[in-house]
Design a protein around this motif. Structure first.
Motif, PDB file in Angstrom:
ATOM      1  N   ILE A  30       0.829  -1.203   0.000  1.00 31.05           N
ATOM      2  CA  ILE A  30       0.000   0.000   0.000  1.00 31.05           C
ATOM      3  C   ILE A  30       0.865   1.255   0.000  1.00 31.05           C
ATOM      4  O   ILE A  30       0.691   2.157  -0.825  1.00 31.05           O
ATOM      5  CB  ILE A  30      -0.944  -0.006   1.219  1.00 31.05           C
ATOM      6  N   LEU A  31       1.799   1.333   0.954  1.00 32.31           N
ATOM      7  CA  LEU A  31       2.642   2.525   1.056  1.00 32.31           C
ATOM      8  C   LEU A  31       3.546   2.684  -0.162  1.00 32.31           C
ATOM      9  O   LEU A  31       3.841   3.799  -0.588  1.00 32.31           O
ATOM     10  CB  LEU A  31       3.493   2.459   2.326  1.00 32.31           C
ATOM     11  N   MET A  34       2.405   4.933  -3.242  1.00 30.55           N
ATOM     12  CA  MET A  34       2.548   6.379  -3.127  1.00 30.55           C
ATOM     13  C   MET A  34       4.010   6.799  -3.120  1.00 30.55           C
ATOM     14  O   MET A  34       4.369   7.860  -3.635  1.00 30.55           O
ATOM     15  CB  MET A  34       1.845   6.887  -1.872  1.00 30.55           C
ATOM     16  N   THR A 146      -2.628   2.716   9.040  1.00 33.11           N
ATOM     17  CA  THR A 146      -2.383   2.962   7.617  1.00 33.11           C
ATOM     18  C   THR A 146      -3.660   2.854   6.805  1.00 33.11           C
ATOM     19  O   THR A 146      -3.935   3.683   5.933  1.00 33.11           O
ATOM     20  CB  THR A 146      -1.347   1.970   7.070  1.00 33.11           C
ATOM     21  N   LEU A 147      -4.462   1.832   7.088  1.00 30.64           N
ATOM     22  CA  LEU A 147      -5.729   1.669   6.365  1.00 30.64           C
ATOM     23  C   LEU A 147      -6.674   2.845   6.617  1.00 30.64           C
ATOM     24  O   LEU A 147      -7.344   3.329   5.694  1.00 30.64           O
ATOM     25  CB  LEU A 147      -6.405   0.355   6.781  1.00 30.64           C
ATOM     26  N   TRP A 150      -5.324   5.808   4.734  1.00 22.91           N
ATOM     27  CA  TRP A 150      -5.555   5.645   3.292  1.00 22.91           C
ATOM     28  C   TRP A 150      -7.009   5.915   2.931  1.00 22.91           C
ATOM     29  O   TRP A 150      -7.304   6.533   1.914  1.00 22.91           O
ATOM     30  CB  TRP A 150      -5.153   4.227   2.866  1.00 22.91           C
ATOM     31  N   CYS A 153      -7.504   9.904   3.590  1.00 22.39           N
ATOM     32  CA  CYS A 153      -6.566  10.901   3.072  1.00 22.39           C
ATOM     33  C   CYS A 153      -5.966  10.598   1.709  1.00 22.39           C
ATOM     34  O   CYS A 153      -5.215  11.421   1.177  1.00 22.39           O
ATOM     35  CB  CYS A 153      -5.416  11.101   4.072  1.00 22.39           C
ATOM     36  N   PHE A 154      -6.267   9.432   1.144  1.00 18.84           N
ATOM     37  CA  PHE A 154      -5.584   9.066  -0.093  1.00 18.84           C
ATOM     38  C   PHE A 154      -5.837  10.062  -1.215  1.00 18.84           C
ATOM     39  O   PHE A 154      -4.911  10.481  -1.911  1.00 18.84           O
ATOM     40  CB  PHE A 154      -5.987   7.662  -0.553  1.00 18.84           C
ATOM     41  N   HIS A 158      -2.938  12.092  -2.985  1.00 16.19           N
ATOM     42  CA  HIS A 158      -2.690  11.875  -4.406  1.00 16.19           C
ATOM     43  C   HIS A 158      -2.784  13.189  -5.175  1.00 16.19           C
ATOM     44  O   HIS A 158      -1.968  13.465  -6.071  1.00 16.19           O
ATOM     45  CB  HIS A 158      -3.695  10.873  -4.964  1.00 16.19           C
ATOM     46  N   PHE A 181       2.017  11.560   5.872  1.00 14.75           N
ATOM     47  CA  PHE A 181       2.503  10.414   5.101  1.00 14.75           C
ATOM     48  C   PHE A 181       3.967  10.115   5.423  1.00 14.75           C
ATOM     49  O   PHE A 181       4.361   8.952   5.551  1.00 14.75           O
ATOM     50  CB  PHE A 181       2.353  10.685   3.605  1.00 14.75           C
ATOM     51  N   HIS A 223      -2.946  -0.463  -7.017  1.00 14.21           N
ATOM     52  CA  HIS A 223      -2.903  -0.870  -5.616  1.00 14.21           C
ATOM     53  C   HIS A 223      -3.099  -2.374  -5.455  1.00 14.21           C
ATOM     54  O   HIS A 223      -2.420  -3.023  -4.654  1.00 14.21           O
ATOM     55  CB  HIS A 223      -3.969  -0.117  -4.818  1.00 14.21           C
TER      56      HIS A 223
END
Length: 271
Positions: A30-31, A34, A146-147, A150, A153-154, A158, A181, A223
């Motif tokens: 996931i990380l 980005m 993290t989830l 994400w 804030c993803f 982005h 992040f 992803h």
């Protein structure tokens, strides 16, 4: 074949390692997307190197557990790099290289005093087989955070990576998103460093995401493939390392590298 998939289940340390891989690998997948998109490979590598300095600070302070000083230093290190990068006083890669070099040199100098660095040498390649139940809980907490990050804030992160000025015009807190992040990446790297290893942790962050990018047509596929490739490399790397008696981290990276080259060739053929 059945032996390959069942024999290791009789050992608690292998079960712990397997659970840890199931947490670490999707987290990195996931990380990593980005990190690759924002061209932060040098940044995440520098965070791995800063772990030595964080441990050294913990040793100087006489801390019984050096993980807390290591995480605090990594978070401060990430925020400082973000701050300096935004000033434009030097190229980002130059700043990161300078701070990374200074950080690892300071850490090595402190930890090697009196010839004691041998007790920390395992950090270079890591040892996921030594992970405990309590440490798995720490990883699970980071994964959950993290989830949540994400989910909420993803899109903002982005957008900030795609065009900072446009993101600011849409009232997106660009600096806050970037700092959050950076700190999240720093915590993930430092928490995982003991089991993954300083020398290869950046490869595990970059390779699955780069592989997913080779064959993806949109962000959802990007992803998904990144997580799939990361989990696949982690599981098979762990099992192969068990039967070949080779360090787990390097074997996982070898699998991830093979996937990257395969997806690169496949992607170049269909373009």
């Amino acid at each position: 074949m059945i032996r390959f998939f069942t024999e290791w289940l009789q050992y608690d340390f292998m079960i712990n390692a397997f659970v840890a891989v199931l947490i670490i690998s999707p987290l990195f997948g996931i990380l990593g997307t980005m990190i690759v998109e924002r061209k932060m490979a040098f940044f995440s590598d520098a965070l791995g190197h800063s772990a030595l300095t964080g441990i050294a600070i913990g040793v100087l302070l006489g801390a019984a557990d050096t993980e807390i000083p290591m995480m605090l230093f990594a978070a401060a290190f990430a925020l400082l790099l973000n701050k300096l990068s935004s000033t434009g006083i030097a190229a980002n890669d130059t700043l990161i290289s300078v701070f990374s070099s200074c950080s690892i040199a300071a850490g090595l100098a402190i930890l090697s005093k009196g010839g004691n660095f041998s007790q920390y040498s395992s950090l270079l390649v890591g040892d996921i087989l030594s992970i405990s139940h309590a440490e798995i809980v720490y990883l699970a907490v980071i994964f959950a955070v993290t989830l949540i990050f994400w989910f909420f804030c993803f899109n903002s992160l982005h957008a900030a990576g795609f065009h900072r000025t446009l993101a600011k015009s849409r009232h997106i807190p660009v600096r806050l998103m970037e700092n959050l992040f950076a700190v999240l990446t720093a915590l993930t790297v430092t928490v995982s460093i003991k089991w993954v290893g300083i020398l290869i942790i950046n490869a595990l962050l970059i390779l699955p995401a780069a592989s997913g990018r080779n064959i993806s047509e949109n962000l959802r596929e990007y992803h998904l493939f990144s997580v799939i490739f990361s989990v696949f490399s982690g599981i098979f790397g762990l099992l192969v390392s068990y039967f070949t008696n080779v360090a787990t981290g390097p074997v996982i990276v070898i699998f991830a590298s093979m996937i990257y080259f395969a997806t690169y060739l496949y992607g170049s053929r269909i373009q």
